[in-house]
Enzyme design. Structure first.
Site, PDB file in Angstrom:
ATOM      1  N   GLY A  62       0.815  -1.220   0.000  1.00 40.35           N
ATOM      2  CA  GLY A  62       0.000   0.000   0.000  1.00 40.35           C
ATOM      3  C   GLY A  62       0.840   1.257   0.000  1.00 40.35           C
TER       4      GLY A  62
ATOM      5  CG  HIS B 216      -3.695  12.814   1.774  1.00 49.42           C
ATOM      6  ND1 HIS B 216      -3.883  13.118   0.451  1.00 49.42           N
ATOM      7  CD2 HIS B 216      -4.093  11.525   1.929  1.00 49.42           C
ATOM      8  CE1 HIS B 216      -4.366  12.055  -0.184  1.00 49.42           C
ATOM      9  NE2 HIS B 216      -4.509  11.073   0.686  1.00 49.42           N
ATOM     10  CG  HIS B 217      -2.431  12.573   7.350  1.00 46.77           C
ATOM     11  ND1 HIS B 217      -1.086  12.398   7.508  1.00 46.77           N
ATOM     12  CD2 HIS B 217      -2.858  11.527   6.592  1.00 46.77           C
ATOM     13  CE1 HIS B 217      -0.716  11.286   6.908  1.00 46.77           C
ATOM     14  NE2 HIS B 217      -1.777  10.736   6.329  1.00 46.77           N
TER      15      HIS B 217
ATOM     16  CE  LYS C  96      -0.204  11.123   0.426  1.00 43.87           C
ATOM     17  NZ  LYS C  96       0.305   9.764   0.621  1.00 43.87           N
TER      18      LYS C  96
ATOM     19  N   GLY D  99      -0.443   9.199  -4.183  1.00 41.71           N
ATOM     20  CA  GLY D  99      -0.476   8.097  -5.146  1.00 41.71           C
ATOM     21  C   GLY D  99      -1.853   7.952  -5.772  1.00 41.71           C
TER      22      GLY D  99
HETATM   23  P1  NAD Z   1       3.450   5.734   9.183  1.00 38.90           P
HETATM   24  O1  NAD Z   1       4.655   6.609   9.102  1.00 38.90           O
HETATM   25  O2  NAD Z   1       2.483   5.944  10.307  1.00 38.90           O
HETATM   26  O3  NAD Z   1       3.899   4.179   9.224  1.00 38.90           O
HETATM   27  C1  NAD Z   1       4.969   3.654   8.465  1.00 38.90           C
HETATM   28  C2  NAD Z   1       5.608   2.552   9.306  1.00 38.90           C
HETATM   29  O4  NAD Z   1       6.602   1.891   8.518  1.00 38.90           O
HETATM   30  C3  NAD Z   1       6.334   3.108  10.559  1.00 38.90           C
HETATM   31  O5  NAD Z   1       5.932   2.358  11.695  1.00 38.90           O
HETATM   32  C4  NAD Z   1       7.805   2.895  10.227  1.00 38.90           C
HETATM   33  O6  NAD Z   1       8.604   2.685  11.386  1.00 38.90           O
HETATM   34  C5  NAD Z   1       7.702   1.640   9.371  1.00 38.90           C
HETATM   35  N1  NAD Z   1       8.929   1.381   8.598  1.00 38.90           N
HETATM   36  C6  NAD Z   1       9.728   2.255   7.950  1.00 38.90           C
HETATM   37  N2  NAD Z   1      10.787   1.613   7.426  1.00 38.90           N
HETATM   38  C7  NAD Z   1      10.635   0.299   7.727  1.00 38.90           C
HETATM   39  C8  NAD Z   1      11.400  -0.864   7.466  1.00 38.90           C
HETATM   40  N3  NAD Z   1      12.544  -0.804   6.770  1.00 38.90           N
HETATM   41  N4  NAD Z   1      10.952  -2.053   7.932  1.00 38.90           N
HETATM   42  C9  NAD Z   1       9.805  -2.144   8.647  1.00 38.90           C
HETATM   43  N5  NAD Z   1       9.035  -1.056   8.938  1.00 38.90           N
HETATM   44  C10 NAD Z   1       9.453   0.143   8.479  1.00 38.90           C
HETATM   45  O7  NAD Z   1       2.717   5.882   7.774  1.00 38.90           O
HETATM   46  P2  NAD Z   1       1.219   5.456   7.369  1.00 38.90           P
HETATM   47  O8  NAD Z   1       0.303   6.640   7.472  1.00 38.90           O
HETATM   48  O9  NAD Z   1       0.844   4.182   8.040  1.00 38.90           O
HETATM   49  O10 NAD Z   1       1.417   5.234   5.794  1.00 38.90           O
HETATM   50  C11 NAD Z   1       2.367   4.296   5.297  1.00 38.90           C
HETATM   51  C12 NAD Z   1       2.315   4.297   3.780  1.00 38.90           C
HETATM   52  O11 NAD Z   1       1.027   3.811   3.354  1.00 38.90           O
HETATM   53  C13 NAD Z   1       2.464   5.682   3.118  1.00 38.90           C
HETATM   54  O12 NAD Z   1       3.201   5.523   1.915  1.00 38.90           O
HETATM   55  C14 NAD Z   1       1.039   6.098   2.808  1.00 38.90           C
HETATM   56  O13 NAD Z   1       0.940   7.028   1.760  1.00 38.90           O
HETATM   57  C15 NAD Z   1       0.458   4.757   2.429  1.00 38.90           C
HETATM   58  N6  NAD Z   1      -1.008   4.638   2.508  1.00 38.90           N
HETATM   59  C16 NAD Z   1      -1.607   3.926   1.519  1.00 38.90           C
HETATM   60  C17 NAD Z   1      -2.975   3.677   1.547  1.00 38.90           C
HETATM   61  C18 NAD Z   1      -3.557   2.766   0.498  1.00 38.90           C
HETATM   62  O14 NAD Z   1      -4.774   2.527   0.500  1.00 38.90           O
HETATM   63  N7  NAD Z   1      -2.736   2.217  -0.385  1.00 38.90           N
HETATM   64  C19 NAD Z   1      -3.762   4.192   2.588  1.00 38.90           C
HETATM   65  C20 NAD Z   1      -3.116   4.920   3.597  1.00 38.90           C
HETATM   66  C21 NAD Z   1      -1.727   5.129   3.558  1.00 38.90           C
END
Ligand code: NAD
Length: 272
Positions: A97, A154-155, A158, A164
């Site tokens: 995602g 977005h919040h 981001k 995306g």
């Molecule tokens: P966030 O920053 O709250 O969470 C990301 C997590 O990934 C953190 O806990 C971080 O420590 C972890 N992380 C980073 N590097 C890592 C690694 N090498 N190994 C393991 N964990 C690692 O962000 P979020 O709001 O949860 O969003 C995450 C991503 O998902 C963003 O790219 C966002 O745009 C995307 N997103 C996509 C959708 C969708 O429907 N596709 C919906 C919401 C968010």
């Protein structure tokens, strides 16, 4: 189905744990986050305000891929690519995602998908995927005279822009017109930009507060405007879609799939 979560302490990671634990037929295989995370070692249940699950936040993705039928990844682009390689090695289903992948990273994901099913979508919600299909149709029907602008909010946390999903909406509009988005996208405007070029698809990104995700596609003609919008008010829609994608991918041949495949709405032109 045993499902693991990478990035399990993030905003989406926590939602995913809740969704997997609450879905009949699914078992949480475990969760990992980056080694520097202060949450390493904490119980995955108490992390999200539930009873202890007897599984703690780990830091070894290799072990998680070995223990899972599918792994869901909402992290950062570089991590998602590492996870795609691990999924290919372990032949574990991967649902990605994460947004903001570069072209090279998209190509790497595609290569990893030769060995295992990978479902990737910038937006896992049902509503947005219906919007993608509608945008393509409306762009086709209205033709090149109409100006297309895409607005997203977005919040404040981001990190990538345009979102995306906004880019996927742009690709859907471009596909409806039979053009390549890269040739017509205007991703920002500032200063003396000159008049709008006919056929451009413009983007604008707003950031603030706790907005989960708002997207509008505006078709502006002389004398009238059509606007198609989606507003997400709860992150659980993405987690539900991601778990549905993992279950859908069970038994599928290796390949890179989109959410529109999962929903049975795939067209060759645009995948969400
Ligand atoms: P966030 O920053 O709250 O969470 C990301 C997590 O990934 C953190 O806990 C971080 O420590 C972890 N992380 C980073 N590097 C890592 C690694 N090498 N190994 C393991 N964990 C690692 O962000 P979020 O709001 O949860 O969003 C995450 C991503 O998902 C963003 O790219 C966002 O745009 C995307 N997103 C996509 C959708 C969708 O429907 N596709 C919906 C919401 C968010």
């Amino acid at each position: 189905m045993k499902i693991g979560v990478v990035g399990c302490t993030g905003r989406m990671g926590q939602m995913l744990i809740r969704q997997i634990v609450g879905t009949a037929g699914c078992v949480l295989a475990g969760g990992v986050d980056r080694p520097a995370s202060p949450a390493i070692g904490k119980d995955l249940g108490t992390l999200i305000g539930l009873e202890a699950l007897g599984l703690s936040v780990g830091e070894d993705p290799v072990a998680l891929f070995a223990a899972s039928d599918a792994v869901i990844d909402f992290t950062v682009p570089a991590a998602s690519i590492q996870h795609a390689h691990l999924a290919a090695q372990a032949q574990t289903i991967l649902v990605v995602g994460t947004t903001g992948l570069s072209r090279d990273q998209e190509a790497e994901l595609f290569r990893a998908a030769r060995y295992t099913p990978i479902v990737q979508s910038a937006n896992m919600s049902l509503g947005v995927n219906i919007l993608l299909a509608a945008v393509e149709q409306v762009a086709r029907a209205l033709g090149p005279e109409v100006d297309i602008e895409i607005l997203e909010m977005h919040h404040r946390y981001k990190v990538d822009a345009p979102s995306g999903t906004a880019l996927a909406l742009g690709r859907a509009a471009a596909a409806g017109r039979g053009v390549d988005l890269d040739q017509v996208a205007v991703r920002s405007r500032d200063g003396l930009t000159g008049p709008r070029r006919r056929g451009d698809i413009g983007f604008a990104a707003l950031r603030g507060g706790d907005v989960v995700g708002d997207h509008s596609v505006i078709f502006a003609a002389d004398g009238e405007r059509v606007e198609l919008s989606h507003r997400a008010s709860d992150r659980s829609i993405f987690a539900r879609g991601a778990v549905a994608a993992a279950r859908w991918a069970a038994g599928k041949p290796p390949g890179l799939y989109g959410m529109r495949d999962v929903l049975g709405m795939a067209t060759p032109a645009a995948t969400g």
